[in-house]
Design an enzyme around this catalytic site. Structure first.
Site, PDB file in Angstrom:
ATOM      1  N   CYS A 219      31.849  36.531  42.115  1.00 41.21           N
ATOM      2  CA  CYS A 219      32.574  36.592  40.843  1.00 41.21           C
ATOM      3  C   CYS A 219      32.289  35.355  40.006  1.00 41.21           C
ATOM      4  O   CYS A 219      33.195  34.816  39.352  1.00 41.21           O
ATOM      5  CB  CYS A 219      34.087  36.754  41.059  1.00 41.21           C
ATOM      6  SG  CYS A 219      34.521  38.263  41.886  1.00 41.21           S
TER       7      CYS A 219
ATOM      8  N   HIS B 163      35.102  30.735  38.542  1.00 46.14           N
ATOM      9  CA  HIS B 163      35.260  32.136  38.927  1.00 46.14           C
ATOM     10  C   HIS B 163      35.491  32.910  37.621  1.00 46.14           C
ATOM     11  O   HIS B 163      36.041  32.350  36.668  1.00 46.14           O
ATOM     12  CB  HIS B 163      36.493  32.217  39.832  1.00 46.14           C
ATOM     13  CG  HIS B 163      36.771  33.572  40.415  1.00 46.14           C
ATOM     14  ND1 HIS B 163      37.320  34.594  39.683  1.00 46.14           N
ATOM     15  CD2 HIS B 163      36.599  34.046  41.663  1.00 46.14           C
ATOM     16  CE1 HIS B 163      37.475  35.648  40.462  1.00 46.14           C
ATOM     17  NE2 HIS B 163      37.036  35.349  41.667  1.00 46.14           N
TER      18      HIS B 163
ATOM     19  N   LYS C  51      45.491  33.893  49.719  1.00 46.59           N
ATOM     20  CA  LYS C  51      44.532  32.895  50.213  1.00 46.59           C
ATOM     21  C   LYS C  51      45.251  31.773  50.959  1.00 46.59           C
ATOM     22  O   LYS C  51      44.648  30.795  51.381  1.00 46.59           O
ATOM     23  CB  LYS C  51      43.719  32.341  49.055  1.00 46.59           C
ATOM     24  CG  LYS C  51      42.870  33.427  48.372  1.00 46.59           C
ATOM     25  CD  LYS C  51      41.800  32.854  47.496  1.00 46.59           C
ATOM     26  CE  LYS C  51      41.352  33.829  46.428  1.00 46.59           C
ATOM     27  NZ  LYS C  51      40.189  34.623  46.808  1.00 46.59           N
TER      28      LYS C  51
END
Lengths: 408, 137
Positions: free
Chosen positions: A366, A125, A228
């Protein structure tokens, strides 16, 4: 509520947002790798904090401040226990995974010299790539990239071959956000330790899908975001080994993190405060602890089994879908279905699924260099969580069929 | 194939009773705008701020601004067609007089014009307005 096995209806009932309709259709939320939804346990903990004991921590000698500080520091204990940290001082509150990585990258940039190397992987990422890239650019060190195979598995041999005594730090994701690949983090850490490198694991995707025991892993840093893991946004954790963190260069300066201050000079406080300048995200930490407590009561094995069943079902359906190619076929992966549909742009797929009440992510996730490595402009990504159902997966493929018909 | 007028589009869109018809119509409209040649799809012509790739080129001829827009996503192409209907072949002054928010409201497509990352339409409209503005004085 304790659950030895999984009752999905009961689990879903704890998430108020899942009860809603989007575009006059029942919401199907398949964007869990971006953020998970929040159970009442978390929402209530945050509400309770603001309604019962809001005050700044570690400061006032009054009742509310004491109560607030107690809950805030209890949250640190909860997270330390959850990650199997050796010591509560090793838990540093951050705004999220990105800030956690930045604290480490900022510190390492001061220590790196030309000739030194930092090793990351092709599946990063941007948060776990640009940070190191910039730390290397500032210090004259080199950034090395361990390649992946076409199925999205990290090439371990190549990873090991890139390690040397020049390697000062190795960073990799526990689980890839774009592909779902689960990395063998213990093996990678052990290899990096052979050359004496520091090891940072980006746990953004890992924390909600696997048991994390930082001592057992053997790494130096493990970072994640609460949101998350069914917790609030704006709060995360940098776990670092006490022996490494205690002398780590301070990140931000200001209140809370100091010991003694004159007009000319300042000395720094002890861990964890020395890395936590200013008023922290108190409600966030309390919300995160509530998420951890809630999540810890569930049967992790049953959750993993359920997520695996969702992935297996989705993968079978995907194999039977004309023109669909799954991106990321690592043998070890979490419930993420990243895919391309021949002749269809991922943005169009995402948009037309949304019209049918289905939330997915489309684009480069991303991870632009990873998309270039895979020679794709982007993918559509359905990422499942514990509250998703097989029926939702079926509804998703019916909706996707409609999308496909409209776009080709 | 030429584009329908603004009034035609508003009438057509009001007639549809489900999302499929509406978006099929938008997708089909997108197929009717003139494409940008591959050699003109340069970085210079890219409109930043869109999830899908969007290119925009303009040309002022005898006081009239002509635009060409293209995207690799079909829904964006359809939305570009909607935008072209009100902006293309106009004087800079007329372009600046368009109330685009009102137009998208009439089409019940306001969500496409709200500022949000990944939704490029706002960026495209802003670029068209900036071009018009640069010629307006």
């Amino acid at each position: 509520m304790s659950m030895s096995s999984l009752n999905i209806a009961q689990l879903r009932a704890q998430f108020p947002i899942l009860q809603q309709q989007v575009n006059a259709k029942p919401l199907i939320y398949f964007d869990n790798a971006a953020t998970t939804q929040k159970p009442y346990a978390v929402i209530n903990a945050i509400t309770d904090f603001y309604t019962q004991c809001n005050a700044n921590v570690h400061r006032g000698a009054h009742h509310l401040s004491n109560e607030s500080t107690t809950r805030f520091e209890h949250a640190r204990d909860t997270v330390a226990c959850f990650m199997h940290a050796a010591n509560r001082k090793e838990i540093i509150w951050t705004s999220g995974t990105t800030e956690g990585i930045n604290i480490v990258a900022h510190g390492i940039a001061k220590q790196l010299r030309p000739g030194d190397e930092v090793l990351v992987t092709q599946m990063e990422h941007h948060a776990n790539l640009v940070t190191w890239q910039q730390a290397c650019a500032q210090s004259g060190a080199s950034l090395k990239i361990a390649p992946i195979d076409d199925d999205g598995t990290l090439n371990i041999d190549a990873f090991v071959a890139l390690l040397s005594t020049n390697t000062k730090l190795v960073a990799f994701p526990h689980i890839s956000n774009a592909l779902g690949t689960i990395n063998p983090i213990k093996t990678l850490t052990a290899q990096a330790k052979k050359v004496g490198a520091l090891v940072l694991i980006d746990g953004a995707q890992g924390i909600a899908h696997a048991k994390v025991d930082v001592v057992d892993i053997g790494c130096d840093f493990y970072v994640f975001s609460a949101h998350k893991l069914f917790g609030p946004t704006g709060i995360g954790v940098l776990w670092g080994k006490e022996s490494v963190l205690k002398n780590w260069p301070v990140w931000q300066t200001g209140g809370e993190m100091i010991a003694n201050v004159t007009y000319e000079t300042a000395t720094w406080g002890e861990l964890p405060n020395r890395l936590e300048a200013g008023t922290p995200n108190i409600a966030g930490a309390i919300g995160l602890a509530a998420a951890v407590e809630w999540f810890s009561q569930l049967d992790l094995h049953a959750l993993q089994h359920h997520e695996h069943a969702l992935l297996k079902h989705a993968t079978e359906q995907a194999h039977n879908f004309d023109g669909l190619t799954i991106v990321g076929n690592a043998p070890e992966k979490v419930a993420v279905l990243s895919f391309v549909l021949q002749g269809c742009h991922s943005a169009d797929i995402g948009f037309l699924l949304d019209q049918q009440g289905i939330a997915i992510r489309s684009g480069d996730h991303c991870a632009q260099p990873l998309m270039r490595r895979l020679t794709l402009p982007g993918t559509a990504r359905a990422s499942f969580s514990i509250y998703n159902t097989i029926e939702e997966v079926d509804a998703f493929f019916i909706a996707l069929k409609k999308v496909h018909q409209m776009l080709i | 194939m030429s584009l329908p007028t603004r009034d035609d589009i508003i009438d057509d869109m009001a007639f549809f009773d489900d999302w499929e018809q509406r978006y099929q119509y938008i997708i089909d409209l997108g197929k009717s705008i003139s494409r940008i040649d591959e050699n003109e799809k340069t970085d210079e012509n890219v409109v930043k701020g869109c999830q899908s790739k969007v290119w925009l080129i303009s040309n002022l001829d005898d006081g009239i601004l002509y635009f060409k827009a293209d995207s690799d996503a079909v829904i964006i192409n359809g939305l570009l067609a909607l935008v072209m209907v009100v902006f293309n072949n106009k004087t800079p002054k007329d372009i600046l007089a368009v109330d685009i928010d009102e137009y998208f409201k009439q089409l019940d497509l306001e969500r496409h014009i709200t500022p949000s990352r990944g939704n490029g339409l706002k960026a495209i409209v802003a670029k068209i307005q900036a071009i018009a503005n640069s010629y307006a004085n």
